[in-house]
Design a protein around this motif. Structure first.
Motif, PDB file in Angstrom:
ATOM      1  N   ASP A 577       1.253  -1.459   0.240  1.00 59.46           N
ATOM      2  CA  ASP A 577      -0.230   0.102   0.028  1.00 59.46           C
ATOM      3  C   ASP A 577       0.787   1.362   0.078  1.00 59.46           C
ATOM      4  O   ASP A 577       0.596   2.192  -0.962  1.00 59.46           O
ATOM      5  CB  ASP A 577      -0.662   0.200   1.620  1.00 59.46           C
ATOM      6  N   GLU A 578       2.035   0.893   1.025  1.00 57.86           N
ATOM      7  CA  GLU A 578       2.870   2.193   1.011  1.00 57.86           C
ATOM      8  C   GLU A 578       3.540   2.578  -0.489  1.00 57.86           C
ATOM      9  O   GLU A 578       3.824   4.080  -1.267  1.00 57.86           O
ATOM     10  CB  GLU A 578       3.861   2.180   1.808  1.00 57.86           C
ATOM     11  N   LEU A 579       3.622   1.082  -1.153  1.00 55.96           N
ATOM     12  CA  LEU A 579       4.461   1.899  -1.964  1.00 55.96           C
ATOM     13  C   LEU A 579       3.818   2.048  -3.520  1.00 55.96           C
ATOM     14  O   LEU A 579       3.598   2.498  -4.505  1.00 55.96           O
ATOM     15  CB  LEU A 579       5.106   0.693  -2.791  1.00 55.96           C
ATOM     16  N   GLU A 580       2.223   1.804  -3.407  1.00 58.02           N
ATOM     17  CA  GLU A 580       1.415   2.306  -4.132  1.00 58.02           C
ATOM     18  C   GLU A 580       1.184   3.732  -4.023  1.00 58.02           C
ATOM     19  O   GLU A 580       0.866   4.329  -5.449  1.00 58.02           O
ATOM     20  CB  GLU A 580      -0.209   1.630  -4.049  1.00 58.02           C
ATOM     21  N   LYS A 581       0.550   4.108  -3.018  1.00 57.50           N
ATOM     22  CA  LYS A 581       1.078   5.552  -2.909  1.00 57.50           C
ATOM     23  C   LYS A 581       2.174   6.411  -3.347  1.00 57.50           C
ATOM     24  O   LYS A 581       2.280   7.348  -3.209  1.00 57.50           O
ATOM     25  CB  LYS A 581       0.749   5.924  -1.134  1.00 57.50           C
ATOM     26  N   LEU A 582       2.983   6.006  -2.916  1.00 54.03           N
ATOM     27  CA  LEU A 582       4.413   6.908  -3.463  1.00 54.03           C
ATOM     28  C   LEU A 582       4.309   6.588  -4.968  1.00 54.03           C
ATOM     29  O   LEU A 582       5.243   7.712  -5.548  1.00 54.03           O
ATOM     30  CB  LEU A 582       5.679   5.673  -2.993  1.00 54.03           C
TER      31      LEU A 582
END
Length: 759
Positions: A577-582
């Protein structure tokens, strides 16, 4: 004294003998024989080295530059090592541009698919034919769009099933088949060879490029034959949409792609004007097809386009000169393709298959290869081969140039690939000042392997762009080291690198680095979520955590490392999820001057800069090789330059910092050449792991032992197209090591390779 004692203890532990001088450093060898024994060569190898003045050993390295790091033997910088760096950098340049190209082609397919839904409104006349052509065009674009992972909204249930069935066959990449929507099998179109859809080379490394590979290959293979009304009209429909939305340009064609400079095999959407496109409805009748053919034939004559003599599908009859086919995407002929194909076609069925590497050497004009080729293949094949050599239309104002072989003439206006091949031919040319052993049969064989291995690497890069072939069913202060004395070769390779650097610089100016990075992030999110979706074990969770953490850490995203010591599936999903936000942040905020832009630039590989480094390296090697041939001693600065060759090559080959001491074991590469349907086999050429080369170079009245590298060349047949990963497995411990061509047996040892070198 302490250092001397420590080294002696280490030598005793390692079981080796080390002679120390009074100052505590190893004593220099008294002669080359002693140096060779210290290097670990056997008595038999010493005898062969003394006889031939050079020796290819069984000692392998993971990467070619490793042979130029450390050790007490002076270096011998070979053309193999520099060419290997050239090809690695070329593939990286092409890979970066293909990532940009993938987005453009996906956008094109989306646009065309949507417009095909109402394309019949632009035509009048034979309604049944218009409907059939629309279905054919939608099937072609729909398959490409689905291969990209796109939606085919608006397709009828029957069409959707046909598209999905075809996509499943392409993903499987096995057997031969003709889609029902393209008609029943017929002599000129029996089937597609589905092994051609298997992503290979760098296209197999990432999901984005794998999908792009399959979609491009599909659009390259589906024919639209001018004499078949349904196919003719379907292509006209695609061209109409192309012209309306893209202004004559199908996709954002890469600068490097156009730099190939080969001959297009087919009239494609980028070039063809079936008729003058207008806003009025086109009436589909006999005059419609006649006018279209007249325009196409005029275009073909103007652009010197002609049908190819070889086929990219399974056929019962060979292509004829009157065949006129269109494709959604072009393939290109590499300069040697026609000559090598037509030469093989006239060979007697009773003869063994022609070695592609030997044929390429003979096509270039290497004397020993010409002799072997004539002996093995006969006069008819030889005549076809030499008839297909390059013919240069201009002599640049120099009347004497017309008397020279093509590769010796200036090449200011050559295509990149012809320029490279002209340069490669110089690797077999021996300077009159060179040592006598370089005129021996053994060294000529070494030069032929250098050329064949370089050619295999070049084919590896162009596997998607070039047309796939499916055969019709039918002592005292000695210098620090030496350079392979080929000043003209290094000079011309410097010019090739300079040309590629300018193209890469132009590509940098128009490319969008943000889109490729965002696509990679989202692809990582998708693949790592899938990895832990069901029954994920500790290893899968650990690997997914590492991959996601690495990408997040690159962009300085803070993470709770305590929780990552024993990660769970929930941790993986949280990181995803964090990488998708990034990815969304990078897409929105990465602009020149921003922090994210700065990080992105730090991580990027600037191929234009590396091409310039290779250009300067080759230029200096050329000047130093000429100095060496003149018998002049290198300066301390020049000796230092040779001693640091390994580091320079490692940087050009994309290794940074300490990574050069732990290189990836990915040097072996394999390239598909052609299929043999009658024998159900696929022909490939490739390279193995780099091998140590020892040379006795004559200098100031003595033979000096020095070490370099060669790139072994292989030819192999398999039941399907081989990927690099499958090829490298053959070089792993216990793997079935592939054979080498018979014409190399005198130079390359046939015994199993020795363990990796330790410098």
């Amino acid at each position: 004294m302490f250092f001397r004692a420590l080294l002696s203890l280490f030598a005793a532990w390692a079981g080796i003998s080390v002679c120390l001088a009074s100052d505590g450093y190893p004593e220099p060898p008294k002669n080359w024989q002693e140096a060779a024994k210290r290097a670990g060569l056997t008595d038999d190898q010493l005898s062969r080295l003394e006889k031939d003045k050079f020796l290819v050993t069984g000692v392998e390295e993971r990467q070619s530059f490793r042979a130029y790091l450390g050790g007490n033997v002076p270096f011998f910088v070979t053309s193999d090592a520099v060419l290997n760096a050239y090809h690695v950098l070329f593939e990286e340049s092409l890979r970066q541009q293909e990532e940009v190209q993938a987005g453009g082609l996906r956008s094109f397919c989306d646009t065309v698919w949507k417009d095909l839904g109402s394309i019949e409104s632009r035509y009048s006349g034979d309604d049944a034919l218009i409907a059939q052509s629309k279905r054919r065009a939608m099937f072609t674009i729909g398959v490409a769009l689905r291969l990209f992972g796109g939606d085919i909204d608006g397709a009828s249930p029957e069409l959707k099933k046909s598209i999905d069935d075809e996509v499943a066959l392409i993903l499987k990449a096995e057997g031969r088949h003709k889609p029902a929507l393209l008609g029943k099998p017929e002599p000129s179109f029996v089937a597609f060879e589905y092994a051609l859809f298997r992503p290979v080379g760098f296209y197999a490394d990432k999901g984005t490029l794998s999908r792009y590979f399959r979609a491009v290959r599909w659009l390259q293979l589906v024919p639209f034959r001018a004499d078949f009304p349904e196919e003719h009209l379907a292509f006209h429909m695609l061209g109409t949409i192309r012209q309306h939305y893209f202004g004559g340009v199908l996709t954002t064609r890469t600068i490097l792609f156009t730099a190939l400079g080969g001959v297009r095999d087919h009239l494609d959407l980028d070039e063809t004007r079936l008729v003058s496109y207008g806003r009025e409805k086109a009436r589909v009748d006999d005059s419609f097809f006649k006018s279209g053919l007249d325009v196409v034939r005029a275009d073909a004559g103007q652009m010197a386009l002609s049908p190819s003599p070889f086929s990219d599908r399974v056929r019962e009859v060979a292509p004829g000169q009157d065949d006129l086919e269109f494709r959604a995407l072009s393939t290109y002929r590499l300069p040697e393709d026609i000559a090598m194909y037509t030469a093989a076609a006239v060979q007697s069925p009773s003869q063994s298959s022609i070695s592609p590497g030997l044929a390429f050497n003979a096509w270039l004009g290497v004397p020993k290869a010409e002799e072997l080729y004539r002996q093995q293949c006969g006069p008819d094949a030889w005549a076809q081969l030499i008839a297909g050599r390059p013919t240069l239309r201009r002599d640049y104002g120099d009347a004497d140039a017309q008397q020279e072989p093509w590769w010796k003439r200036p090449f200011q206006v050559w295509s990149s690939e012809l320029e490279y091949r002209g340069t490669l031919r110089w690797a077999a040319e021996v300077d009159e000042r060179a040592p006598a052993f370089m005129r021996s049969l053994a060294w000529q064989t070494k030069a032929m392997q250098t050329i064949a291995a370089s050619w295999a690497q070049a084919r590896h890069a162009w596997m998607l762009q070039s047309k796939p072939q499916v055969h019709v069913l039918k002592g005292t202060a000695s210098p620090q080291g030496f350079i392979e004395p080929l000043p003209e070769f290094f000079m011309r390779l410097s010019q090739c690198a300079g040309h590629m650097g300018r193209l890469a610089s132009d590509a940098e100016a128009v490319g969008d680095p943000v889109a490729a990075v965002v696509e990679e992030m989202r692809e990582t999110v998708k693949s790592e979520r899938a990895r832990v979706a069901e029954k994920a074990g500790e290893q899968e969770i650990s690997e997914a955590t590492w991959v996601l953490s690495k990408q997040l850490g690159t962009y300085r995203v803070p993470m709770d490392h305590d929780k990552l010591q024993n990660p769970s599936r929930e941790d993986v999903l949280r990181l995803a999820d964090e990488l998708e936000k990034l990815a969304a942040r990078v897409q929105q905020e990465a602009r020149p001057g921003s922090e994210l832009w700065g990080i992105l630039q730090e991580e990027r590989i600037r191929t234009d800069v590396l091409w310039h480094e290779l250009e300067v390296l080759c230029l200096r090697l050329s000047a130093m090789a000429d100095k060496q041939l003149s018998g002049r001693t290198f300066t301390q600065d020049e000796n230092s330059f040779i001693s640091h060759t390994g580091r320079r090559l490692s940087r050009i080959m994309l290794y940074r910092g300490q990574a050069l001491f732990h290189p990836h074991d990915d040097a072996p590469r394999i390239a598909f050449i052609s299929s043999q349907p009658k024998r159900a086999m696929m022909q490939h050429v490739g390279i193995g792991r780099p091998r140590h080369l020892y040379v006795l170079y004559p200098w100031e009245g003595k033979d000096v032992l020095c070490r370099g590298i060669v790139m072994p060349y292989h030819e192999v047949e398999a039941a399907t197209t081989l990927t690099d990963e499958a090829w490298r497995e053959r070089f792993s411990k216990g793997g079935e090591r592939p054979p080498i061509p018979a014409w190399l047996h005198e130079m390359v040892p046939a015994e199993a390779a020795l363990p990796e070198a330790k410098n």
